[in-house]
Design a protein around this motif. Structure first.
Motif, PDB file in Angstrom:
ATOM      1  N   TYR A   1     -54.637  35.363 -41.571  1.00 22.10           N
ATOM      2  CA  TYR A   1     -53.228  34.986 -41.670  1.00 22.10           C
ATOM      3  C   TYR A   1     -52.446  36.040 -40.903  1.00 22.10           C
ATOM      4  N   THR A   2     -51.529  35.591 -40.061  1.00 23.74           N
ATOM      5  CA  THR A   2     -50.826  36.524 -39.184  1.00 23.74           C
ATOM      6  C   THR A   2     -49.517  36.977 -39.828  1.00 23.74           C
ATOM      7  N   LEU A   3     -49.273  38.263 -39.750  1.00 21.98           N
ATOM      8  CA  LEU A   3     -48.053  38.843 -40.323  1.00 21.98           C
ATOM      9  C   LEU A   3     -47.296  39.617 -39.252  1.00 21.98           C
ATOM     10  N   TRP A   4     -45.989  39.484 -39.300  1.00 16.90           N
ATOM     11  CA  TRP A   4     -45.128  40.275 -38.432  1.00 16.90           C
ATOM     12  C   TRP A   4     -44.049  40.942 -39.301  1.00 16.90           C
ATOM     13  N   PRO A   5     -43.498  42.044 -38.831  1.00 21.49           N
ATOM     14  CA  PRO A   5     -42.390  42.663 -39.567  1.00 21.49           C
ATOM     15  C   PRO A   5     -41.044  42.052 -39.189  1.00 21.49           C
ATOM     16  N   GLY A   6     -40.121  42.170 -40.118  1.00 15.38           N
ATOM     17  CA  GLY A   6     -38.745  41.725 -39.883  1.00 15.38           C
ATOM     18  C   GLY A   6     -37.871  42.301 -40.973  1.00 15.38           C
ATOM     19  N   GLY A   7     -36.814  41.609 -41.307  1.00 10.63           N
ATOM     20  CA  GLY A   7     -35.935  42.046 -42.377  1.00 10.63           C
ATOM     21  C   GLY A   7     -34.841  41.011 -42.569  1.00 10.63           C
ATOM     22  N   GLU A   8     -34.269  40.991 -43.755  1.00  8.85           N
ATOM     23  CA  GLU A   8     -33.130  40.118 -44.032  1.00  8.85           C
ATOM     24  C   GLU A   8     -31.955  41.044 -44.333  1.00  8.85           C
ATOM     25  N   ILE A   9     -31.108  41.184 -43.343  1.00 12.33           N
ATOM     26  CA  ILE A   9     -30.045  42.191 -43.414  1.00 12.33           C
ATOM     27  C   ILE A   9     -28.845  41.622 -44.160  1.00 12.33           C
TER      28      ILE A   9
ATOM     29  N   GLU B   1     -52.467  26.296 -47.317  1.00 11.70           N
ATOM     30  CA  GLU B   1     -52.724  24.894 -47.694  1.00 11.70           C
ATOM     31  C   GLU B   1     -51.668  23.959 -47.118  1.00 11.70           C
ATOM     32  N   ALA B   2     -50.460  24.478 -46.916  1.00 16.82           N
ATOM     33  CA  ALA B   2     -49.381  23.660 -46.340  1.00 16.82           C
ATOM     34  C   ALA B   2     -49.338  23.768 -44.817  1.00 16.82           C
ATOM     35  N   GLY B   3     -50.348  24.404 -44.246  1.00 12.97           N
ATOM     36  CA  GLY B   3     -50.439  24.435 -42.793  1.00 12.97           C
ATOM     37  C   GLY B   3     -49.820  25.650 -42.129  1.00 12.97           C
ATOM     38  N   TYR B   4     -49.427  26.638 -42.913  1.00 13.54           N
ATOM     39  CA  TYR B   4     -48.887  27.861 -42.310  1.00 13.54           C
ATOM     40  C   TYR B   4     -50.030  28.755 -41.848  1.00 13.54           C
ATOM     41  N   THR B   5     -49.831  29.373 -40.698  1.00 17.19           N
ATOM     42  CA  THR B   5     -50.822  30.332 -40.190  1.00 17.19           C
ATOM     43  C   THR B   5     -50.235  31.726 -40.041  1.00 17.19           C
ATOM     44  N   GLY B   6     -48.936  31.877 -40.316  1.00 12.83           N
ATOM     45  CA  GLY B   6     -48.341  33.206 -40.218  1.00 12.83           C
ATOM     46  C   GLY B   6     -46.955  33.255 -40.816  1.00 12.83           C
ATOM     47  N   SER B   7     -46.550  34.464 -41.188  1.00 15.37           N
ATOM     48  CA  SER B   7     -45.209  34.686 -41.764  1.00 15.37           C
ATOM     49  C   SER B   7     -44.606  35.952 -41.187  1.00 15.37           C
ATOM     50  N   ILE B   8     -43.302  35.902 -41.013  1.00 13.34           N
ATOM     51  CA  ILE B   8     -42.566  37.136 -40.723  1.00 13.34           C
ATOM     52  C   ILE B   8     -42.086  37.684 -42.064  1.00 13.34           C
ATOM     53  N   CYS B   9     -42.419  38.934 -42.346  1.00 13.37           N
ATOM     54  CA  CYS B   9     -42.042  39.565 -43.618  1.00 13.37           C
ATOM     55  C   CYS B   9     -40.618  40.091 -43.492  1.00 13.37           C
ATOM     56  N   THR B  10     -39.736  39.552 -44.309  1.00 18.05           N
ATOM     57  CA  THR B  10     -38.311  39.889 -44.174  1.00 18.05           C
ATOM     58  C   THR B  10     -37.746  40.408 -45.506  1.00 18.05           C
ATOM     59  N   PRO B  11     -38.130  41.626 -45.905  1.00 11.64           N
ATOM     60  CA  PRO B  11     -37.557  42.167 -47.145  1.00 11.64           C
ATOM     61  C   PRO B  11     -36.046  42.331 -47.030  1.00 11.64           C
ATOM     62  N   HIS B  12     -35.388  42.327 -48.178  1.00 14.63           N
ATOM     63  CA  HIS B  12     -33.942  42.533 -48.191  1.00 14.63           C
ATOM     64  C   HIS B  12     -33.587  43.918 -47.637  1.00 14.63           C
TER      65      HIS B  12
ATOM     66  N   THR C   1     -45.443  54.623 -37.576  1.00 17.82           N
ATOM     67  CA  THR C   1     -46.429  53.576 -37.281  1.00 17.82           C
ATOM     68  C   THR C   1     -45.930  52.776 -36.085  1.00 17.82           C
ATOM     69  N   PRO C   2     -46.757  52.647 -35.029  1.00 20.03           N
ATOM     70  CA  PRO C   2     -46.287  51.869 -33.877  1.00 20.03           C
ATOM     71  C   PRO C   2     -46.129  50.401 -34.245  1.00 20.03           C
ATOM     72  N   LEU C   3     -45.194  49.748 -33.571  1.00 28.24           N
ATOM     73  CA  LEU C   3     -44.982  48.321 -33.805  1.00 28.24           C
ATOM     74  C   LEU C   3     -46.111  47.545 -33.152  1.00 28.24           C
ATOM     75  N   TYR C   4     -46.942  46.914 -33.967  1.00 28.42           N
ATOM     76  CA  TYR C   4     -48.023  46.082 -33.451  1.00 28.42           C
ATOM     77  C   TYR C   4     -47.602  44.622 -33.581  1.00 28.42           C
ATOM     78  N   LEU C   5     -47.676  43.911 -32.477  1.00 27.11           N
ATOM     79  CA  LEU C   5     -47.316  42.495 -32.491  1.00 27.11           C
ATOM     80  C   LEU C   5     -48.573  41.668 -32.258  1.00 27.11           C
ATOM     81  N   PRO C   6     -49.102  41.036 -33.300  1.00 29.35           N
ATOM     82  CA  PRO C   6     -50.326  40.243 -33.140  1.00 29.35           C
ATOM     83  C   PRO C   6     -50.053  39.013 -32.285  1.00 29.35           C
ATOM     84  N   PRO C   7     -51.105  38.462 -31.657  1.00 24.72           N
ATOM     85  CA  PRO C   7     -50.910  37.222 -30.909  1.00 24.72           C
ATOM     86  C   PRO C   7     -50.406  36.108 -31.820  1.00 24.72           C
ATOM     87  N   VAL C   8     -49.610  35.241 -31.251  1.00 30.06           N
ATOM     88  CA  VAL C   8     -49.100  34.112 -32.032  1.00 30.06           C
ATOM     89  C   VAL C   8     -50.212  33.088 -32.178  1.00 30.06           C
TER      90      VAL C   8
END
Ligand SMILES: [Fe+2]
Length: 252
Positions: A88-96, A45-56, A3-10
């Protein structure tokens, strides 16, 4: 096929959470899509519009959590959100999870950086600093990555051996604080260290590190403490400005 890395606009407005266990059925975070949707509702509700998903990233516990799979799982969750008309905007990441042999594993499986940037979120659990720690950190720096150590206030070695953390800061490591410890729910030392790191300007960012829907309200309590005791400007710096700078200024 990868899957290509898609980076949505901030998003122009709102908070961005750089540390979340939002992806369903991946680690100890959300258990299904409904939990993800519940979390996103609370975050919005707390004003977030996006998260970076950082699975272990812990190869012996979650061997499938590779950079490529995380990119695919984030894309799947994006499709779920579109189907439910949730913006809601999502980006990939990780918690290494840092281990001595992690550079070898990352060389083979790819480095899950935050939102396509050169920033790498990492954690470690140690009572005393391991000898190999600076060597592994230096590996990331030599490869052009910006290491970000997650929640140092929760690490016992930071309580007992603060010089070890200072050494990492001197090397150029950034620190990300969690919102929960300042509530006192994780004990005296994490609470005190959170305050010290905020007051001594050691944190580059603060984040939710949310897991399941029920984990969120107490983290919001921590946000409110930061707001009340340190002011709106600092809270916005940690959750609005610094995450954007991270994503936009450090693209690979
Ligand atoms: Fe985490």
């Amino acid at each position: 096929m990868s899957t290509p890395l898609y980076l949505p606009p901030v998003p122009q407005l709102g908070r961005i959470d750089i540390h979340s266990h939002l992806l369903p059925r991946i680690d100890d975070g959300c258990e299904d899509v409904n939990q993800c949707i519940d979390c996103i509702r609370q975050l919005k509700e707390a004003g977030y519009t996006g998260s970076i998903c950082t699975p272990h990233i812990i190869p012996n516990m979650f061997p499938d959590n590779t950079r490529e799979n995380i990119i695919r799982w984030v894309e799947n969750l994006r499709i779920e959100l579109v189907n439910r008309n949730i913006e809601y905007t999502l980006w990939p990441g990780g918690e290494i999870n840092l281990q001595e042999n992690m550079p070898d594993w990352l060389t083979e499986h790819g480095v899950p950086t935050l939102a396509g940037s050169n920033c790498v979120l990492m954690d470690h659990w140690a009572d005393i600093w391991p000898d190999w720690f600076p060597t592994v950190i230096q590996w990331f720096l030599d490869q052009g990555y910006q290491p970000i150590l997650a929640h140092p206030e929760r690490m016992r070695c930071c309580w007992d051996q603060p010089d070890g953390l200072d050494q990492l800061l001197d090397m150029g490591v950034w620190l990300q604080g969690n919102f929960l410890p300042i509530t006192g729910e994780e004990g005296y030392e994490p609470d005190q260290l959170s305050r010290r790191y905020i007051e001594n300007q050691k944190y580059k960012l603060m984040a939710m590190d949310m897991h399941k829907p029920q984990s969120i309200p107490s983290r919001f309590d921590g946000m409110k403490i930061v707001l009340t005791e340190y002011g709106n400007q600092l809270l916005d710096h940690f959750t609005v400005d610094a995450p954007r700078q991270l994503i936009l200024s450090h693209l690979l």
